[in-house]
Write a protein that holds these residues in place. Structure first.
Motif, PDB file in Angstrom:
ATOM      1  N   PHE A  66       0.823  -1.212   0.000  1.00 42.55           N
ATOM      2  CA  PHE A  66       0.000   0.000   0.000  1.00 42.55           C
ATOM      3  C   PHE A  66       0.860   1.266   0.000  1.00 42.55           C
ATOM      4  O   PHE A  66       0.405   2.327   0.410  1.00 42.55           O
ATOM      5  CB  PHE A  66      -0.945  -0.001   1.207  1.00 42.55           C
ATOM      6  N   ASP A  67       2.096   1.140  -0.494  1.00 48.23           N
ATOM      7  CA  ASP A  67       2.992   2.298  -0.459  1.00 48.23           C
ATOM      8  C   ASP A  67       2.552   3.418  -1.390  1.00 48.23           C
ATOM      9  O   ASP A  67       3.001   4.557  -1.250  1.00 48.23           O
ATOM     10  CB  ASP A  67       4.426   1.880  -0.807  1.00 48.23           C
ATOM     11  N   ASN A  68       1.679   3.114  -2.357  1.00 49.41           N
ATOM     12  CA  ASN A  68       1.171   4.180  -3.222  1.00 49.41           C
ATOM     13  C   ASN A  68       0.306   5.173  -2.447  1.00 49.41           C
ATOM     14  O   ASN A  68      -0.019   6.241  -2.955  1.00 49.41           O
ATOM     15  CB  ASN A  68       0.379   3.602  -4.393  1.00 49.41           C
ATOM     16  N   LYS A  69      -0.050   4.822  -1.218  1.00 51.97           N
ATOM     17  CA  LYS A  69      -0.795   5.742  -0.353  1.00 51.97           C
ATOM     18  C   LYS A  69       0.126   6.552   0.558  1.00 51.97           C
ATOM     19  O   LYS A  69      -0.211   7.657   0.961  1.00 51.97           O
ATOM     20  CB  LYS A  69      -1.785   4.959   0.521  1.00 51.97           C
ATOM     21  N   PHE A  70       1.298   5.979   0.873  1.00 55.86           N
ATOM     22  CA  PHE A  70       2.168   6.598   1.875  1.00 55.86           C
ATOM     23  C   PHE A  70       3.511   7.075   1.312  1.00 55.86           C
ATOM     24  O   PHE A  70       4.181   7.898   1.941  1.00 55.86           O
ATOM     25  CB  PHE A  70       2.421   5.615   3.025  1.00 55.86           C
ATOM     26  N   PHE A  71       3.962   6.533   0.179  1.00 55.81           N
ATOM     27  CA  PHE A  71       5.211   6.931  -0.485  1.00 55.81           C
ATOM     28  C   PHE A  71       6.444   6.716   0.393  1.00 55.81           C
ATOM     29  O   PHE A  71       7.466   7.386   0.206  1.00 55.81           O
ATOM     30  CB  PHE A  71       5.152   8.398  -0.922  1.00 55.81           C
ATOM     31  N   VAL A  72       6.371   5.788   1.327  1.00 53.39           N
ATOM     32  CA  VAL A  72       7.492   5.581   2.238  1.00 53.39           C
ATOM     33  C   VAL A  72       8.648   4.892   1.525  1.00 53.39           C
ATOM     34  O   VAL A  72       9.793   5.370   1.555  1.00 53.39           O
ATOM     35  CB  VAL A  72       7.037   4.747   3.459  1.00 53.39           C
TER      36      VAL A  72
END
Length: 428
Positions: free
Chosen positions: A201-207
């Motif tokens: 789900f990194d497309n939500k957080f850009f971590v």
């Protein structure tokens, strides 16, 4: 130390232009920039009362598109081409969880161990917070995953106390072994599953994306990796060919990390004598630059030399546009002066001024975008509903060269010019 910039005395009207756009650290196909230009250009043209028509590119060379503009009574044809390094970006992004946490440790050591992080904090807090964000989030994700795994493991291990495990004499020891096994398997399995879920789900957080962005420069402590040097040489050949073509202006645009690539690319061309004296006007527009994130690192000698050389060149006009509202950029920080590499005799470039988001966006639009930090970092190449003297589409498709457009534009008074970097050695 700083002197006022003096653009090339070249007030020729632009009928034909070549634009070379250098993206930041972006793993996606360059068509996203074409679609952004099409959408935002149409919006800006409607707001400002001119016409833009985007057409497919029909000439060989890098990925791009053609722009036909009607501004006032002048018609201008511009070819926009993207200097692609997204393949390098993709290859640099270790997609595994362990690779990302390894990159976090290397990056933290590069900036903290060298002292660069603390010097960067003396410039702007926003981009430093942006750099710390993926580190803190990765640690938070790890802590949360381990905590959930721990409690789940304890609960499952407790069930082992009810298991019938043979004779009474050996039952207690067997239950302890089973409980310990269940605990550790549950802790590690659940923690890993949660970490993988965060990654998906990194497309939500850009971590993960931001962590690999900052680690790319940090892994060699500011020096360019060989594959990037090779790509810069290819870019130089493409821009040099543009300078030999029958156009009125060649404009290089570097956004975010692409700004320091543009510095090196153009410095190479100038030093090699590949900018014709009687050729097209040459402009360099750096947008939302993060140059200090690289130039403050110990081994960034190449970039510091490029900044030193380019800032005094008469072969081009260099305009640097940032905005305090962009928390991801070193807003109004003169990249040459803060890096401590300006020549003793003074410098010509860049002209540093603000895109003034709070003034060039309507109150309603600013309220909508204010906390969308990553979207604001791209605002420089988008439409403004209350534009002042910065209009990306008139710069890239309008009738004036970059130098002429800003020949009488003063630098922003609030710019930061003090030398802060602790490393000022330059490549020979």
């Amino acid at each position: 130390m700083a002197t006022g910039p003096a653009p090339r005395a070249d007030a020729r009207p632009v009928r034909r232009r070549r634009v070379f756009y250098i993206p930041g650290y972006d793993p996606f196909h360059p068509r996203r920039y074409r679609e952004l230009y099409r959408k935002e250009g149409a919006a800006q043209a409607a707001l400002s009362g001119y016409e833009l028509e985007i057409k497919p590119k029909t000439t060989p060379g890098p990925y791009g598109w053609h722009v036909q503009a009607q501004i006032g009574d002048q018609e201008i044809d511009s070819a926009v081409e993207v200097l692609v390094w997204s393949d390098i970006v993709k290859n640099s992004m270790g997609h595994s969880i362990l690779a990302t946490y390894g990159a976090m440790l290397r990056t933290a050591w590069a900036y903290i161990g060298s002292g660069a992080l603390f010097r960067l904090m003396r410039l702007r807090k926003g981009p430093v917070i942006a750099a710390l964000y993926p580190v803190l989030m990765l640690l938070a994700q790890l802590g949360l995953a381990l905590a959930i795994g721990h409690f789940a493991g304890q609960g499952l291990a407790a069930l082992a106390s009810y298991a019938p495990l043979g004779p009474e004499s050996t039952r207690s020891a067997a239950r302890d072994m089973l409980a310990n096994g269940i605990y550790w398997v549950s802790l590690l399995g659940i923690a890993w599953w949660l970490l993988d879920l965060f990654r998906r789900f990194d497309n939500k957080f850009f971590v993960y994306y931001l962590m690999h962005d900052y680690s790319y420069s940090a892994r060699r402590r500011g020096a360019n990796p060989p594959e990037l040097e090779a790509r810069l040489a290819e870019f130089s050949d493409v821009v040099a060919a543009g300078l030999r073509s029958d156009v009125d202006e060649v404009l290089v645009v570097g956004h975010s990390s692409g700004a320091h690539l543009g510095v090196s690319l153009l410095a190479d061309l100038v030093r090699a004598g590949r900018v014709p004296a009687n050729g097209p006007a040459l402009g360099f527009l750096s947008l939302g630059q993060v140059v200090p994130m690289v130039s403050f690192l110990p081994e960034a000698r190449r970039l510091r030399r490029d900044l030193h050389d380019l800032c005094q060149s008469e072969a081009l006009a260099w305009i640097d546009v940032t905005a305090p509202g962009d928390g991801c950029a070193f807003a109004l920080c003169d990249p040459v002066l803060v890096s401590g590499v300006a020549p003793e005799t003074g410098k010509r470039w860049p002209l540093v001024f603000s895109a003034a988001f709070t003034q060039s966006l309507s109150p309603a639009r600013w309220k909508e975008l204010r906390w969308r930090f990553f979207r604001l970092h791209f605002q420089y190449i988008c439409a403004f509903d209350a534009p002042k003297d910065y209009d990306y589409f008139q710069i890239t498709a309008g009738p004036q060269t970059l130098g002429t457009r800003y020949a009488n534009r003063p630098a922003s008074k609030s710019r930061i010019e003090r030398a802060v970097s602790g490393y000022r050695e330059m490549a020979p």
